[in-house]
Design a protein around this motif. Structure first.
Motif, PDB file in Angstrom:
ATOM      1  N   GLY A 154       4.535   2.748  19.575  1.00 39.43           N
ATOM      2  CA  GLY A 154       4.430   1.575  19.739  1.00 39.43           C
ATOM      3  C   GLY A 154       5.317   1.298  17.421  1.00 39.43           C
ATOM      4  N   LEU A 155       5.639   1.971  17.457  1.00 41.16           N
ATOM      5  CA  LEU A 155       5.853   2.561  15.814  1.00 41.16           C
ATOM      6  C   LEU A 155       6.871   2.418  16.371  1.00 41.16           C
ATOM      7  N   ALA A 156       7.558   3.364  17.644  1.00 37.32           N
ATOM      8  CA  ALA A 156       8.900   3.255  17.477  1.00 37.32           C
ATOM      9  C   ALA A 156      10.217   1.659  18.778  1.00 37.32           C
ATOM     10  N   GLU A 157       9.194   0.757  19.172  1.00 40.29           N
ATOM     11  CA  GLU A 157       9.707  -0.151  19.613  1.00 40.29           C
ATOM     12  C   GLU A 157       9.872  -0.454  18.388  1.00 40.29           C
ATOM     13  N   LEU A 158       9.262  -0.925  17.255  1.00 37.49           N
ATOM     14  CA  LEU A 158       9.560  -1.845  15.636  1.00 37.49           C
ATOM     15  C   LEU A 158      10.550  -0.958  14.765  1.00 37.49           C
ATOM     16  N   GLY A 159      11.685   0.125  15.010  1.00 36.54           N
ATOM     17  CA  GLY A 159      12.414   0.584  14.932  1.00 36.54           C
ATOM     18  C   GLY A 159      12.264   2.045  13.924  1.00 36.54           C
ATOM     19  N   GLY A 160      10.676   2.371  14.782  1.00 35.72           N
ATOM     20  CA  GLY A 160      10.569   4.193  14.190  1.00 35.72           C
ATOM     21  C   GLY A 160      10.001   3.855  12.439  1.00 35.72           C
ATOM     22  N   PRO A 161      10.183   4.928  11.907  1.00 33.41           N
ATOM     23  CA  PRO A 161      10.434   4.604  10.800  1.00 33.41           C
ATOM     24  C   PRO A 161      10.966   4.009   9.270  1.00 33.41           C
ATOM     25  N   ASP A 162      11.935   3.668  10.094  1.00 28.69           N
ATOM     26  CA  ASP A 162      12.872   2.050   9.586  1.00 28.69           C
ATOM     27  C   ASP A 162      11.975   1.352   9.169  1.00 28.69           C
ATOM     28  N   LEU A 195       0.885  -1.255  -0.487  1.00 23.10           N
ATOM     29  CA  LEU A 195       0.168   0.059   0.046  1.00 23.10           C
ATOM     30  C   LEU A 195       0.809   1.191   0.050  1.00 23.10           C
ATOM     31  N   LEU A 196       2.218   1.397   0.516  1.00 22.46           N
ATOM     32  CA  LEU A 196       2.576   2.587   1.405  1.00 22.46           C
ATOM     33  C   LEU A 196       3.680   2.901  -0.363  1.00 22.46           C
ATOM     34  N   LEU A 197       4.124   1.639  -1.183  1.00 15.02           N
ATOM     35  CA  LEU A 197       4.755   2.119  -2.389  1.00 15.02           C
ATOM     36  C   LEU A 197       3.002   2.228  -3.582  1.00 15.02           C
ATOM     37  N   ALA A 206       0.687   8.820   0.886  1.00 16.43           N
ATOM     38  CA  ALA A 206       0.937   8.021   1.557  1.00 16.43           C
ATOM     39  C   ALA A 206       2.032   7.423   1.745  1.00 16.43           C
ATOM     40  N   ASP A 207       3.313   7.537   1.886  1.00 15.21           N
ATOM     41  CA  ASP A 207       4.188   5.913   1.856  1.00 15.21           C
ATOM     42  C   ASP A 207       4.992   6.228   3.022  1.00 15.21           C
ATOM     43  N   ALA A 208       6.789   5.987   2.952  1.00 18.42           N
ATOM     44  CA  ALA A 208       7.293   5.217   4.026  1.00 18.42           C
ATOM     45  C   ALA A 208       7.556   7.237   4.662  1.00 18.42           C
ATOM     46  N   VAL A 209       7.889   8.190   3.153  1.00 18.43           N
ATOM     47  CA  VAL A 209       8.345   9.327   4.037  1.00 18.43           C
ATOM     48  C   VAL A 209       7.676  10.603   4.405  1.00 18.43           C
TER      49      VAL A 209
END
Length: 199
Positions: free
Chosen positions: A80-88, A25-27, A66-69
């Motif tokens: 929650g996202l920070a625990e998974l690795g954040g933006p990466d 979806l983000l791609l 709507a993409d990763a950036v």
């Protein structure tokens, strides 16, 4: 306490499928039109994935990218996202994206697993009520309450295209309740229900 039996059942889920669908979806935001009628935020097992889907959906519906950036700032304070690795983590999901052709199948798999979790939840609730002998509610009344809960869920359900050989959670629960009602009123006949669940 040895008399206490711990429930160690694993809730049905597929984290890899969720990651692959969100990455796709983000791609390619055009995938949203192919999956929006199948899967929604509440169907994702990982709450972070649900929030990513919901945020991406809002952006797409506003005709925004709507993409990763572009989603990075939306999750700046998301623990929650920070625990998974954040933006990466968003970038890694994009790297594991499924194809646009396979996206609806992945969405259906995620939805089916969510319905299995819901069926387990409702079944546990019915079991707990039936096991509570301190409860003044008679068994037939408990079945009626379960039917009302089922109808409430049906009113909230969205229609989707699905394999006609597979029953959804409302169909399964409805047949299950009909079976138990038949046991109480003496109308239950011979036969059994076989439920097929897509892996």
């Amino acid at each position: 306490d040895g008399s206490q039996i711990q429930d160690v059942r694993i809730q049905p889920h597929n984290i890899e499928a969720e990651q692959a669908l969100l990455g796709a979806l983000l791609l390619n935001n055009e995938i949203y039109d192919r999956i929006s009628a199948i899967v929604q935020q509440q169907h994702f097992y990982d709450p972070v994935h649900g929030r990513i889907f919901e945020t991406a959906s809002r952006q797409i519906l506003k005709n925004a990218k709507a993409d990763a950036v572009s989603l990075k700032h939306h999750f700046a304070g998301d623990e929650g996202l920070a625990e998974l690795g954040g933006p990466d983590y968003l970038a890694r999901m994009a790297g594991a994206a499924v194809s646009i052709i396979a996206a609806p199948q992945y969405a259906q798999n995620i939805r089916d697993l969510a319905m299995r979790r819901e069926l387990m939840r409702i079944g546990d609730e019915i079991r707990d009520r039936a096991s509570d002998f301190a409860d003044d509610i008679e068994p037939p009344e408990q079945i009626t309450a379960a039917e009302q809960q089922q109808r409430a869920g049906q009113r909230q359900a969205r229609f989707t295209q699905r394999d006609p050989h597979f029953l959804d959670v409302d169909q399964v629960l409805g047949l299950h309740l009909d079976t138990h009602r038949g046991q109480f009123d003496g109308t239950l006949g011979q036969g059994h229900l076989q439920v097929h669940v897509r892996p």
